[in-house]
Design a protein around this motif. Structure first.
Motif, PDB file in Angstrom:
ATOM      1  N   LEU A  11       0.847  -1.201   0.000  1.00  0.00           N
ATOM      2  CA  LEU A  11       0.000   0.000   0.000  1.00  0.00           C
ATOM      3  C   LEU A  11       0.875   1.240   0.000  1.00  0.00           C
ATOM      4  O   LEU A  11       1.627   1.490   0.954  1.00  0.00           O
ATOM      5  CB  LEU A  11      -0.905  -0.037   1.232  1.00  0.00           C
ATOM      6  CG  LEU A  11      -1.979   1.030   1.358  1.00  0.00           C
ATOM      7  CD1 LEU A  11      -2.934   0.983   0.170  1.00  0.00           C
ATOM      8  CD2 LEU A  11      -2.750   0.836   2.661  1.00  0.00           C
ATOM      9  N   GLU A  12       0.805   2.009  -1.058  1.00  0.00           N
ATOM     10  CA  GLU A  12       1.591   3.236  -1.144  1.00  0.00           C
ATOM     11  C   GLU A  12       0.735   4.386  -0.652  1.00  0.00           C
ATOM     12  O   GLU A  12      -0.129   4.892  -1.362  1.00  0.00           O
ATOM     13  CB  GLU A  12       2.052   3.461  -2.586  1.00  0.00           C
ATOM     14  CG  GLU A  12       3.070   2.428  -3.033  1.00  0.00           C
ATOM     15  CD  GLU A  12       3.707   2.767  -4.363  1.00  0.00           C
ATOM     16  OE1 GLU A  12       3.659   3.949  -4.775  1.00  0.00           O
ATOM     17  OE2 GLU A  12       4.257   1.843  -4.991  1.00  0.00           O
ATOM     18  N   VAL A  13       0.980   4.782   0.589  1.00  0.00           N
ATOM     19  CA  VAL A  13       0.169   5.815   1.219  1.00  0.00           C
ATOM     20  C   VAL A  13       1.058   6.638   2.142  1.00  0.00           C
ATOM     21  O   VAL A  13       1.890   6.104   2.869  1.00  0.00           O
ATOM     22  CB  VAL A  13      -1.023   5.178   1.989  1.00  0.00           C
ATOM     23  CG1 VAL A  13      -0.543   4.237   3.085  1.00  0.00           C
ATOM     24  CG2 VAL A  13      -1.959   6.222   2.541  1.00  0.00           C
ATOM     25  N   ALA A  14       0.906   7.957   2.081  1.00  0.00           N
ATOM     26  CA  ALA A  14       1.632   8.845   2.986  1.00  0.00           C
ATOM     27  C   ALA A  14       0.737   9.080   4.202  1.00  0.00           C
ATOM     28  O   ALA A  14      -0.478   9.177   4.069  1.00  0.00           O
ATOM     29  CB  ALA A  14       1.939  10.168   2.297  1.00  0.00           C
ATOM     30  N   TRP A  15       1.330   9.180   5.386  1.00  0.00           N
ATOM     31  CA  TRP A  15       0.494   9.413   6.566  1.00  0.00           C
ATOM     32  C   TRP A  15       1.166  10.298   7.605  1.00  0.00           C
ATOM     33  O   TRP A  15       2.368  10.438   7.655  1.00  0.00           O
ATOM     34  CB  TRP A  15      -0.006   8.115   7.183  1.00  0.00           C
ATOM     35  CG  TRP A  15       0.997   7.016   7.396  1.00  0.00           C
ATOM     36  CD1 TRP A  15       1.458   6.140   6.460  1.00  0.00           C
ATOM     37  CD2 TRP A  15       1.653   6.663   8.621  1.00  0.00           C
ATOM     38  NE1 TRP A  15       2.353   5.267   7.030  1.00  0.00           N
ATOM     39  CE2 TRP A  15       2.486   5.551   8.351  1.00  0.00           C
ATOM     40  CE3 TRP A  15       1.607   7.153   9.925  1.00  0.00           C
ATOM     41  CZ2 TRP A  15       3.268   4.943   9.326  1.00  0.00           C
ATOM     42  CZ3 TRP A  15       2.384   6.549  10.910  1.00  0.00           C
ATOM     43  CH2 TRP A  15       3.197   5.468  10.593  1.00  0.00           C
ATOM     44  N   TRP A  16       0.305  10.907   8.410  1.00  0.00           N
ATOM     45  CA  TRP A  16       0.653  11.853   9.466  1.00  0.00           C
ATOM     46  C   TRP A  16       0.165  11.275  10.772  1.00  0.00           C
ATOM     47  O   TRP A  16      -0.900  10.644  10.824  1.00  0.00           O
ATOM     48  CB  TRP A  16      -0.067  13.160   9.163  1.00  0.00           C
ATOM     49  CG  TRP A  16       0.013  14.278  10.162  1.00  0.00           C
ATOM     50  CD1 TRP A  16       0.824  15.371  10.084  1.00  0.00           C
ATOM     51  CD2 TRP A  16      -0.791  14.480  11.338  1.00  0.00           C
ATOM     52  NE1 TRP A  16       0.585  16.218  11.140  1.00  0.00           N
ATOM     53  CE2 TRP A  16      -0.400  15.695  11.923  1.00  0.00           C
ATOM     54  CE3 TRP A  16      -1.801  13.738  11.953  1.00  0.00           C
ATOM     55  CZ2 TRP A  16      -0.979  16.194  13.096  1.00  0.00           C
ATOM     56  CZ3 TRP A  16      -2.372  14.229  13.127  1.00  0.00           C
ATOM     57  CH2 TRP A  16      -1.966  15.439  13.682  1.00  0.00           C
ATOM     58  N   CYS A  17       0.924  11.476  11.853  1.00  0.00           N
ATOM     59  CA  CYS A  17       0.462  10.995  13.152  1.00  0.00           C
ATOM     60  C   CYS A  17       0.996  11.882  14.268  1.00  0.00           C
ATOM     61  O   CYS A  17       1.870  12.715  14.060  1.00  0.00           O
ATOM     62  CB  CYS A  17       0.902   9.551  13.384  1.00  0.00           C
ATOM     63  SG  CYS A  17       2.691   9.356  13.638  1.00  0.00           S
ATOM     64  N   GLN A  18       0.438  11.667  15.462  1.00  0.00           N
ATOM     65  CA  GLN A  18       0.919  12.338  16.659  1.00  0.00           C
ATOM     66  C   GLN A  18       1.654  11.322  17.537  1.00  0.00           C
ATOM     67  O   GLN A  18       1.183  10.206  17.729  1.00  0.00           O
ATOM     68  CB  GLN A  18      -0.252  12.938  17.445  1.00  0.00           C
ATOM     69  CG  GLN A  18      -1.004  13.992  16.658  1.00  0.00           C
ATOM     70  CD  GLN A  18      -2.094  14.648  17.482  1.00  0.00           C
ATOM     71  OE1 GLN A  18      -1.821  15.594  18.223  1.00  0.00           O
ATOM     72  NE2 GLN A  18      -3.305  14.163  17.351  1.00  0.00           N
ATOM     73  N   SER A  19       2.814  11.750  18.063  1.00  0.00           N
ATOM     74  CA  SER A  19       3.578  10.871  18.941  1.00  0.00           C
ATOM     75  C   SER A  19       4.168  11.695  20.069  1.00  0.00           C
ATOM     76  O   SER A  19       4.012  12.920  20.112  1.00  0.00           O
ATOM     77  CB  SER A  19       4.696  10.166  18.165  1.00  0.00           C
ATOM     78  OG  SER A  19       5.375   9.246  19.006  1.00  0.00           O
TER      79      SER A  19
END
Length: 198
Positions: A92-100
């Motif tokens: 799966l070619e997907v860019a993602w953003w998260c909080q850490s």
């Protein structure tokens, strides 16, 4: 028609939001999350099911990325390894953003490497202040130098960092505020956000 929703971008990618977990297991004094989520209760969806939703949004609606708006995506490190494995295994070619949290990343550099391999584009880090005594007041339970280590670790793995700070703690001085601004500049993160305590 999903096209109007694609105005939200993560760099060059059209993105939508997803939630894979709810709750926040820390107890910073400025934060509403412990109250909203029943005294730090945290619960999550299975990593494989979350990736199935990502896959659906990419294949059925042509989104190129996801904003994973979990309050703290990396609460369970093993689960995020599973999430990254599932993204990679499915191709799966997907860019993602998260909080850490910076300290979670610094303790788990292999996790940051795995996140990068799975398409993590940008990570939000609540660093809050450039003054140790303000961090102590916030009950942040994190050393000041941890923020710089986390930003550098993300940079080394090709992930952009969004560093967030809060201005206006009750006993904070103008000097503390200037220290925080200089600290933020010294990190040379991709982006910095300053919020006013309310």
């Amino acid at each position: 028609n999903k096209d109007p929703y694609k105005a939200t971008r993560l760099g060059p990618y059209s993105v939508t939001t997803m939630i894979t977990s709810r709750g926040y297991p820390y107890n910073c004094t400025f934060c509403s999350m412990p109250t909203l989520y029943q005294k730090r209760k945290w619960r999550s969806r299975e990593a494989d099911l979350a990736v199935s939703e990502m896959e659906y949004l990419v294949e059925a609606h042509n989104f190129e990325g996801m904003l994973l708006v979990d309050d703290l995506l990396t609460t369970n490190v093993e689960r995020i390894h599973e999430l990254c494995d599932a993204i990679i295994e499915r191709g799966l070619e997907v860019a993602w953003w998260c909080q850490s949290r910076a300290d979670i990343l610094v303790r788990n550099p292999d996790l940051v490497e795995h996140m990068a391999q799975a398409g993590c584009y940008l990570t939000f880090l609540g660093l809050e202040s450039g003054s140790e005594h303000v961090l102590t007041h916030w009950n942040k339970r994190m050393r000041l130098d941890t923020g710089g280590q986390a930003v550098e670790l993300l940079r080394k793995n090709g992930i952009k960092a969004l560093t967030a700070f809060i201005i206006g703690m009750e006993s904070e001085t103008e000097e503390d505020i200037e220290t925080t601004i200089e600290y933020a500049k010294s990190l040379d993160a991709h982006q910095s956000q300053f919020s006013i305590l309310t």
